[in-house]
Design a protein around this motif. Structure first.
Motif, PDB file in Angstrom:
ATOM      1  N   TYR A  17       3.752   8.843  -2.915  1.00 55.39           N
ATOM      2  CA  TYR A  17       2.154   8.388  -3.177  1.00 55.39           C
ATOM      3  C   TYR A  17       1.314   9.684  -2.824  1.00 55.39           C
ATOM      4  CZ  TYR A  17      -2.196   5.709  -3.745  1.00 55.39           C
ATOM      5  OH  TYR A  17      -3.253   5.181  -4.130  1.00 55.39           O
TER       6      TYR A  17
ATOM      7  N   LYS B 205     -17.050   4.305  -1.091  1.00 56.48           N
ATOM      8  CA  LYS B 205     -15.853   5.350  -1.089  1.00 56.48           C
ATOM      9  C   LYS B 205     -14.815   4.695  -1.979  1.00 56.48           C
ATOM     10  CE  LYS B 205     -17.163   7.923   2.910  1.00 56.48           C
ATOM     11  NZ  LYS B 205     -17.897   6.857   3.665  1.00 56.48           N
ATOM     12  N   GLN B 206     -14.838   3.368  -2.135  1.00 61.06           N
ATOM     13  CA  GLN B 206     -13.800   2.858  -2.967  1.00 61.06           C
ATOM     14  C   GLN B 206     -14.392   1.396  -3.713  1.00 61.06           C
ATOM     15  OE1 GLN B 206     -11.282   1.557  -4.958  1.00 61.06           O
ATOM     16  NE2 GLN B 206      -9.677   1.821  -3.635  1.00 61.06           N
TER      17      GLN B 206
ATOM     18  N   TYR C   6       3.634  -8.561  -7.562  1.00 62.73           N
ATOM     19  CA  TYR C   6       2.553  -7.786  -7.209  1.00 62.73           C
ATOM     20  C   TYR C   6       1.447  -8.536  -6.560  1.00 62.73           C
ATOM     21  CZ  TYR C   6      -1.924  -5.214  -7.846  1.00 62.73           C
ATOM     22  OH  TYR C   6      -3.209  -4.525  -7.880  1.00 62.73           O
ATOM     23  N   ARG C   7       1.282  -8.435  -5.365  1.00 59.71           N
ATOM     24  CA  ARG C   7       0.199  -9.475  -4.689  1.00 59.71           C
ATOM     25  C   ARG C   7       0.223 -10.918  -5.069  1.00 59.71           C
ATOM     26  NH1 ARG C   7      -0.491  -4.882  -3.169  1.00 59.71           N
ATOM     27  NH2 ARG C   7      -2.375  -3.998  -2.462  1.00 59.71           N
TER      28      ARG C   7
ATOM     29  N   GLU D 272      -8.351 -10.879  -5.959  1.00 58.07           N
ATOM     30  CA  GLU D 272      -7.052 -10.721  -5.123  1.00 58.07           C
ATOM     31  C   GLU D 272      -7.437 -11.627  -3.670  1.00 58.07           C
ATOM     32  OE1 GLU D 272      -5.683  -8.679  -2.006  1.00 58.07           O
ATOM     33  OE2 GLU D 272      -5.579  -6.879  -2.959  1.00 58.07           O
TER      34      GLU D 272
ATOM     35  N   SER E  35     -13.020  -7.536   2.643  1.00 55.13           N
ATOM     36  CA  SER E  35     -11.746  -8.121   2.589  1.00 55.13           C
ATOM     37  C   SER E  35     -10.668  -6.990   1.890  1.00 55.13           C
ATOM     38  CB  SER E  35     -11.839  -9.351   1.961  1.00 55.13           C
ATOM     39  OG  SER E  35     -11.170 -10.399   2.535  1.00 55.13           O
TER      40      SER E  35
ATOM     41  N   ALA F 107       1.186  -1.322   0.012  1.00 57.99           N
ATOM     42  CA  ALA F 107       0.063   0.155  -0.097  1.00 57.99           C
ATOM     43  C   ALA F 107       0.813   1.222  -0.016  1.00 57.99           C
ATOM     44  CB  ALA F 107      -0.949   0.130   1.246  1.00 57.99           C
ATOM     45  N   TYR F 108       0.381   2.371  -0.656  1.00 59.67           N
ATOM     46  CA  TYR F 108       0.989   3.613  -0.625  1.00 59.67           C
ATOM     47  C   TYR F 108       2.332   3.610  -0.888  1.00 59.67           C
ATOM     48  CZ  TYR F 108      -3.688   4.217   1.044  1.00 59.67           C
ATOM     49  OH  TYR F 108      -4.980   3.943   1.165  1.00 59.67           O
TER      50      TYR F 108
ATOM     51  N   TYR G 122      -1.175   3.552 -14.279  1.00 60.72           N
ATOM     52  CA  TYR G 122       0.285   3.442 -13.924  1.00 60.72           C
ATOM     53  C   TYR G 122       1.093   2.666 -14.717  1.00 60.72           C
ATOM     54  CZ  TYR G 122      -2.748   3.589  -9.531  1.00 60.72           C
ATOM     55  OH  TYR G 122      -3.812   3.970  -8.704  1.00 60.72           O
TER      56      TYR G 122
ATOM     57  N   LYS H  57     -20.398   1.381  -8.080  1.00 61.88           N
ATOM     58  CA  LYS H  57     -19.823   1.940  -7.044  1.00 61.88           C
ATOM     59  C   LYS H  57     -21.002   2.525  -6.200  1.00 61.88           C
ATOM     60  CE  LYS H  57     -16.611   5.412  -5.183  1.00 61.88           C
ATOM     61  NZ  LYS H  57     -15.485   6.358  -5.668  1.00 61.88           N
TER      62      LYS H  57
ATOM     63  N   GLY I  62     -10.529  -0.202  -9.520  1.00 62.77           N
ATOM     64  CA  GLY I  62     -11.809   0.737  -8.842  1.00 62.77           C
ATOM     65  C   GLY I  62     -12.419   1.623  -9.833  1.00 62.77           C
TER      66      GLY I  62
ATOM     67  N   PHE J 291     -10.495  -7.265  -5.992  1.00 65.48           N
ATOM     68  CA  PHE J 291      -9.724  -7.547  -7.402  1.00 65.48           C
ATOM     69  C   PHE J 291      -8.361  -6.910  -7.377  1.00 65.48           C
ATOM     70  CE2 PHE J 291     -14.254  -7.244  -8.028  1.00 65.48           C
ATOM     71  CZ  PHE J 291     -14.574  -8.560  -8.755  1.00 65.48           C
ATOM     72  N   LYS J 292      -7.416  -7.545  -8.209  1.00 67.25           N
ATOM     73  CA  LYS J 292      -6.240  -7.057  -8.416  1.00 67.25           C
ATOM     74  C   LYS J 292      -6.329  -5.896  -9.532  1.00 67.25           C
ATOM     75  CE  LYS J 292      -3.341 -11.221  -8.105  1.00 67.25           C
ATOM     76  NZ  LYS J 292      -2.326 -11.799  -8.798  1.00 67.25           N
ATOM     77  N   ASN J 293      -5.472  -4.789  -9.399  1.00 65.13           N
ATOM     78  CA  ASN J 293      -5.433  -4.064 -10.654  1.00 65.13           C
ATOM     79  C   ASN J 293      -5.016  -4.826 -11.820  1.00 65.13           C
ATOM     80  OD1 ASN J 293      -6.466  -1.808  -8.978  1.00 65.13           O
ATOM     81  ND2 ASN J 293      -4.580  -1.333  -8.431  1.00 65.13           N
TER      82      ASN J 293
END
Ligand code: EPU
Length: 338
Positions: free
Chosen positions: A194, A295-296, A161-162, A333, A235, A127-128, A262, A283, A274, A239-241
């Motif tokens: 970030y 919110k996410q 990544y994850r 994920e 959780s 994260a971040y 990214y 959403k 997201g 999902f993964k990006n």
């Protein structure tokens, strides 16, 4: 060692899903783990850590092993760094807090991530701008087949990544019992690039942040976006990006000029799942007891008495919709137990 029968796992998974374990045992020492495998060689077993990255869709047959090994110790130190060891059953955020109290730096950006220390390497939590692999030294794990312990170096964990070796070729073969981290004890490297961290620090008028300031900024950001699992079952990112090929991204960009991304390498870009889910209209959608966080959009939530299958069906609907609109495959994920 007490084996309990017919135990609800509601308090053992952050989605708060009320499924039952046929039998349940808490493992509190490495000796107990060896002893358990000797006594119950044949029974089907399910390894449970912090329960923060699983979607349980049915009762669990056999024996659920709750990994509840506790303890934190300093293994060695030099002038600028420490090697610190945490047993697998320590809560991740409490471990982060312990490190901040002792002014050990490196995991402040990973504040408030749900789950336990022992499961953090499995999906290389991140994260971040920081991932677990950045501070990981080694971990000790129980080999289920040989019933012996071995140490994994960072290279052997094959982090991505994850992702790690424990989710790939060694899936289901080892139980992590402790993890060692290399953290800074002075001259901390502060990572605030970030965007939202810098914003949060600026808002708090902090120009020369400490690791404790960074942690507080991360906590503020997380609390504004992510639901507290103690209040609303979830959780984290479901999902993964996704990574998409650059030419597909260029095409998407002509249809959706505001699509965020990214850069990953010359051939691929990562798109925030997201954004895709929000753009598809999910959403904040609520379907009775379950839905998508307002919110996410990457977070699926259980508002009360949802069933794991409800959440799984919603995840499938989202995947199908994203495929139809964007021609992108969203990968879960979260570990789905079905
Ligand atoms: N976005 C939207 N709508 C949304 C959510 C996100 O448009 O509802 C877009 C925005 O453009 C936003 C961008 O997505 O700028 C990124 O959103 P965010 O900063 O919330 O991060 P993320 O990519 O959605 C990842 C991790 C999180 C981690 C954050 C912060 C994954 C799957 N998720 O989310 O990890 O906290 O970055 O670093 O990589 C987790 O793994 O459980 C988790 C919460």
């Amino acid at each position: 060692m007490t084996i309990q029968q017919n135990i609800s796992l509601k308090d053992f998974n952050t989605f708060g899903l009320d499924v039952k374990a046929e039998r349940f045992v808490s493992i509190r020492s490495e000796e107990a783990l060896i002893d358990f495998y000797k006594r119950f060689p044949e029974e089907p077993k399910f390894i449970l850590g912090g329960g923060s990255n699983i979607l349980l869709t049915k009762d669990i047959p056999g024996i659920v092993l709750h990994i509840d090994l506790k303890g934190i110790s300093i293994v060695s130190s030099d002038s600028h760094s420490v090697i610190i060891e945490s047993m697998a059953g320590e809560n991740w955020h409490e471990f982060v807090e312990y490190c901040l109290e002792n002014d050990f730096g490196g995991i402040e950006n990973l504040s408030l991530i749900p789950g336990n220390v022992g499961t953090a390497p499995i999906q290389n939590i991140g994260a971040y701008g920081v991932e677990l692999k950045d501070v990981f030294e080694s971990c000790r794990a129980f080999d289920i087949e040989t019933k012996s312990f071995r140490t994994f170096t960072k290279a052997e964990c094959n982090f991505g990544y994850r992702q790690s070796v424990f989710k790939q070729e060694l899936k289901g073969k080892y139980i992590i019992t402790s993890v060692r981290f290399r953290l800074s004890s002075s001259k901390h490297q502060i990572k605030t690039s970030y965007g939202a961290i810098n914003e949060a620090l600026a808002k708090a008028n902090i120009t020369n942040p400490t690791i404790q300031d960074v942690s507080r900024a991360v906590i503020t950001i997380r609390e504004s976006k992510l639901p507290n699992p103690k209040k609303i079952g979830n959780s984290g990112s479901f999902f993964k990006n996704p990574l998409v090929p650059r030419d597909q991204f260029d095409q998407l960009k002509t249809n959706f000029p505001n699509i965020p991304s990214y850069p990953v390498n010359d051939n691929f870009v990562k798109i925030p799942a997201g954004w895709l889910i929000e753009k598809s209209g999910f959403k904040g959608k609520r379907f009775g007891a379950y839905g998508v966080h307002d919110k996410q959009a990457l977070v699926l939530v259980n508002h009360g008495n949802a069933k794991g299958t409800d959440i799984l069906n919603l995840a499938k609907l989202i995947q199908m919709t994203i495929k139809r609109i964007f021609d992108i495959n969203l990968e879960a994920e979260v570990n789905i137990i079905d």
